[in-house]
Design a protein around this motif. Structure first.
Motif, PDB file in Angstrom:
ATOM      1  N   UNK A   1       0.846  -1.185   0.000  1.00  4.93           N
ATOM      2  CA  UNK A   1       0.000   0.000   0.000  1.00  4.93           C
ATOM      3  C   UNK A   1       0.885   1.239   0.000  1.00  4.93           C
ATOM      4  N   UNK A   2       0.397   2.304  -0.579  1.00  5.33           N
ATOM      5  CA  UNK A   2       1.188   3.523  -0.676  1.00  5.33           C
ATOM      6  C   UNK A   2       0.618   4.579   0.262  1.00  5.33           C
ATOM      7  N   UNK A   3       1.479   5.460   0.702  1.00  5.64           N
ATOM      8  CA  UNK A   3       1.056   6.559   1.568  1.00  5.64           C
ATOM      9  C   UNK A   3       0.358   7.619   0.736  1.00  5.64           C
ATOM     10  N   UNK A   4      -0.382   8.538   1.377  1.00  8.96           N
ATOM     11  CA  UNK A   4      -1.005   9.631   0.614  1.00  8.96           C
ATOM     12  C   UNK A   4       0.017  10.445  -0.176  1.00  8.96           C
TER      13      UNK A   4
END
Length: 219
Positions: free
Chosen positions: A10-13
């Protein structure tokens, strides 16, 4: 020219915002020198102000964006000498990836590369410059995937991103496909022959010619 690598985590904002802004720069949605206004980017990409600010810092480190005191951020313009310097580094890395691909290519991949070469020949014969440009990108992407040299691939992705507009302009230059086609076919032949030295040499010769063409284009 390569897109940003897909992430399995998952990627950060901030990473998500950087991916969107990077894609916009590479697609030509923002011109070199154009200001990148945080509020407009937030609205355009549905990101928070903090995520956009952090993304611009990341893109500055990648060389795509520059931040100017009291004036904010803008798309970084790359001059011909810097473009040549970038491409000189790319020449070494492309040679390495081609050599690794020659060592590791499978029979299935040989058939795939031969098919790409065939399609490139057809595109040139029919004057389909945009199709040829897309196949050019596909070929280089596949060579890096086949070569399985992740450090070189990541470095190349960054270098290509910094120079993508000039590369695209060069690819559409009249007569350029006819020049680069035999160079690409030589790379394919060397890899399919499983000859790392020849693949390295062919890839370097191709990128060296890109440098010559860049200088001529800006001359």
């Amino acid at each position: 020219m390569s897109s940003a690598p897909e992430r399995s985590r998952s990627v950060s904002p901030a990473e998500g915002a950087a991916d969107r802004i990077r894609a916009g720069i590479l697609a030509g949605d923002f011109a070199p020198g154009q200001r990148l206004i945080e509020s407009e980017l937030c609205e355009r990409y549905g990101c928070s102000r903090g995520a956009v600010r952090a993304a611009l810092v990341d893109l500055e480190h990648e060389g795509l964006v520059e931040r100017i005191a009291n004036r904010g951020a803008r798309v970084r313009a790359v001059g011909v000498e810097e473009a040549v310097a970038i491409t000189e580094v790319r020449m070494v890395l492309e040679g390495l990836c081609a050599a690794k691909a020659a060592e590791r290519v499978t029979e299935v991949q040989v058939a795939e590369l031969r098919d790409i070469g065939r399609r490139m020949r057809e595109a040139v014969a029919h004057g389909e410059v945009v199709v040829y440009s897309g196949l050019n990108t596909l070929l280089h992407d596949r060579l890096r995937e086949i070569g399985r040299q992740p450090v070189a691939s990541d470095l190349l992705a960054n270098l290509l991103a910094r120079n993508v507009r000039r590369q695209f302009k060069l690819a559409l230059r009249p007569g350029r496909p006819q020049v680069s086609l035999p160079q690409h076919l030589a790379i394919i032949d060397a890899i399919c022959a499983r000859d790392p030295a020849a693949a390295d040499r062919a890839a370097r010769e191709h990128v060296a010619d890109v440098i010559v063409a860049m200088r001529e284009m800006d001359g």
